[in-house]
Design a protein around this motif. Structure first.
Motif, PDB file in Angstrom:
ATOM      1  N   ARG A 164       0.858  -1.195   0.000  1.00  0.00           N
ATOM      2  CA  ARG A 164       0.000   0.000   0.000  1.00  0.00           C
ATOM      3  C   ARG A 164       0.891   1.239   0.000  1.00  0.00           C
ATOM      4  O   ARG A 164       1.635   1.476   0.953  1.00  0.00           O
ATOM      5  CB  ARG A 164      -0.926   0.016   1.215  1.00  0.00           C
ATOM      6  N   SER A 190      -1.192   2.847  -4.805  1.00  0.00           N
ATOM      7  CA  SER A 190      -2.079   1.688  -4.727  1.00  0.00           C
ATOM      8  C   SER A 190      -3.520   2.095  -5.007  1.00  0.00           C
ATOM      9  O   SER A 190      -3.904   3.256  -4.785  1.00  0.00           O
ATOM     10  CB  SER A 190      -2.009   1.061  -3.332  1.00  0.00           C
ATOM     11  N   LYS A 191      -4.318   1.164  -5.457  1.00  0.00           N
ATOM     12  CA  LYS A 191      -5.742   1.436  -5.660  1.00  0.00           C
ATOM     13  C   LYS A 191      -6.381   1.871  -4.339  1.00  0.00           C
ATOM     14  O   LYS A 191      -6.087   1.305  -3.280  1.00  0.00           O
ATOM     15  CB  LYS A 191      -6.463   0.208  -6.216  1.00  0.00           C
ATOM     16  N   ASP A 192      -7.194   2.888  -4.409  1.00  0.00           N
ATOM     17  CA  ASP A 192      -7.887   3.498  -3.260  1.00  0.00           C
ATOM     18  C   ASP A 192      -6.955   4.335  -2.387  1.00  0.00           C
ATOM     19  O   ASP A 192      -7.395   4.858  -1.359  1.00  0.00           O
ATOM     20  CB  ASP A 192      -8.602   2.452  -2.391  1.00  0.00           C
ATOM     21  N   SER A 193      -5.702   4.460  -2.786  1.00  0.00           N
ATOM     22  CA  SER A 193      -4.790   5.379  -2.112  1.00  0.00           C
ATOM     23  C   SER A 193      -4.739   6.677  -2.916  1.00  0.00           C
ATOM     24  O   SER A 193      -5.531   6.867  -3.848  1.00  0.00           O
ATOM     25  CB  SER A 193      -3.401   4.750  -1.965  1.00  0.00           C
ATOM     26  N   GLU A 234      -7.531   6.534 -14.376  1.00  0.00           N
ATOM     27  CA  GLU A 234      -7.427   5.749 -13.139  1.00  0.00           C
ATOM     28  C   GLU A 234      -7.352   6.633 -11.897  1.00  0.00           C
ATOM     29  O   GLU A 234      -7.426   6.135 -10.762  1.00  0.00           O
ATOM     30  CB  GLU A 234      -6.216   4.803 -13.188  1.00  0.00           C
ATOM     31  N   PHE A 235      -7.212   7.945 -12.093  1.00  0.00           N
ATOM     32  CA  PHE A 235      -7.211   8.899 -10.987  1.00  0.00           C
ATOM     33  C   PHE A 235      -8.364   9.882 -11.136  1.00  0.00           C
ATOM     34  O   PHE A 235      -8.755  10.230 -12.253  1.00  0.00           O
ATOM     35  CB  PHE A 235      -5.895   9.689 -10.950  1.00  0.00           C
ATOM     36  N   LYS A 256      -7.263  10.624  -6.050  1.00  0.00           N
ATOM     37  CA  LYS A 256      -7.510   9.256  -5.587  1.00  0.00           C
ATOM     38  C   LYS A 256      -7.400   8.288  -6.748  1.00  0.00           C
ATOM     39  O   LYS A 256      -7.930   8.534  -7.829  1.00  0.00           O
ATOM     40  CB  LYS A 256      -8.907   9.156  -4.969  1.00  0.00           C
ATOM     41  N   ARG A 257      -6.711   7.187  -6.497  1.00  0.00           N
ATOM     42  CA  ARG A 257      -6.608   6.155  -7.535  1.00  0.00           C
ATOM     43  C   ARG A 257      -7.841   5.265  -7.455  1.00  0.00           C
ATOM     44  O   ARG A 257      -8.088   4.609  -6.443  1.00  0.00           O
ATOM     45  CB  ARG A 257      -5.342   5.312  -7.377  1.00  0.00           C
ATOM     46  N   ILE A 258      -8.616   5.245  -8.515  1.00  0.00           N
ATOM     47  CA  ILE A 258      -9.872   4.503  -8.531  1.00  0.00           C
ATOM     48  C   ILE A 258      -9.812   3.271  -9.436  1.00  0.00           C
ATOM     49  O   ILE A 258     -10.730   2.462  -9.472  1.00  0.00           O
ATOM     50  CB  ILE A 258     -11.029   5.405  -8.975  1.00  0.00           C
ATOM     51  N   GLY A 259      -8.713   3.154 -10.179  1.00  0.00           N
ATOM     52  CA  GLY A 259      -8.611   2.024 -11.103  1.00  0.00           C
ATOM     53  C   GLY A 259      -7.178   1.534 -11.247  1.00  0.00           C
ATOM     54  O   GLY A 259      -6.268   2.084 -10.654  1.00  0.00           O
TER      55      GLY A 259
END
Length: 259
Positions: A164, A190-193, A234-235, A256-259
């Protein structure tokens, strides 16, 4: 309704309403203009070291670290080291809380978590102060340009050991430099980070505030991040953080990274 859920719903509604209020936005922008001229962000410390940040952004980072529980925080730009130390202390708190929940004893001087700082010029007195701090065992520093290919490869190699990852960009504030940092370091998130891009507020302040600096309105972190987002779905900008903080050096900067 569960009281905790009810309070959270109320909190989210307050944030939405704050984000809609143009009078508050105008007052916040005017306050930012006035205090920036007085170098307000230079007045704070973090665990004894100067941290050139606003209290609101410091709180936002604490919230994100608790939410994400990162194993690695990458920060470009070190200055006096206050941000590195604040991040390291937040990681130490995560270690302690996890140990309490698991009923385990830990050595507080050791951690699997790390803060990695990159700066083109780590001044000797700042480096010595950071290395003498109790949080030093959680901090690693690399000297060199954050957009140099060899430095990027070093950071990628280190990041590969962690699951993460949270990234903070706060070095040279020109469009070209920040865009290069985003291309290099945002993919490590990381995704969701989050990839947090500081000093986007430059776009919203008067040009004469920056003197002989190579950045200003039209050439700054905010212009860079919007250029980056055009080809990186992806952001996305987490506007709820802007609406909550109201006063921040990083408007639009919490990606935020969403993908």
């Amino acid at each position: 309704m569960d009281p905790i859920k009810e309070f959270e719903q109320e909190r989210q509604e307050i944030i939405r309403e704050l984000g809609k209020d143009q009078d508050i936005a105008a007052a916040s922008n005017e306050w930012m203009r006035l205090v920036n001229a007085k170098k307000y962000s230079y007045t704070f410390t973090s665990l004894g070291r100067p941290i050139i940040q606003y209290p609101q952004d410091m709180v936002a980072m604490q919230e994100l670290i608790w939410q994400i529980k990162p194993d690695l925080i990458i920060e470009t730009g070190i200055a006096h080291g206050g941000s590195l130390i604040m991040s390291a202390a937040a990681l130490a708190m995560l270690d302690m809380c996890e140990a309490i929940e698991a009923g385990k004893n830990i050595d507080p001087s050791k951690s699997e978590r790390k803060v990695l700082g990159v700066d083109i010029d780590i001044r000797a007195h700042n480096k010595a102060a950071i290395e003498a701090h109790p949080m030093a065992s959680r901090i690693e520093m690399i000297q060199g340009s954050s957009v140099d290919s060899e430095i990027i490869e070093k950071v990628k190699m280190i990041a590969g050991r962690y699951r993460r990852v949270l990234v903070c960009l706060d070095s040279n504030h020109t469009h070209e430099h920040v865009l290069a940092e985003l291309e290099a370091y945002a993919p490590l998130v990381s995704k969701d980070s989050y990839c947090v891009v500081f000093d986007t507020v430059i776009e919203d302040l008067p040009a004469d505030m920056f003197g002989d600096r190579p950045w200003g309105p039209g050439d700054n972190p905010k212009t860079a991040l919007h250029a980056y987002l055009k080809s990186h779905p992806e952001f996305e900008i987490d506007k709820s953080i802007d609406h909550k903080l109201l006063v921040s050096v990083a408007p639009d900067g919490f990606l935020k990274r969403i993908g």
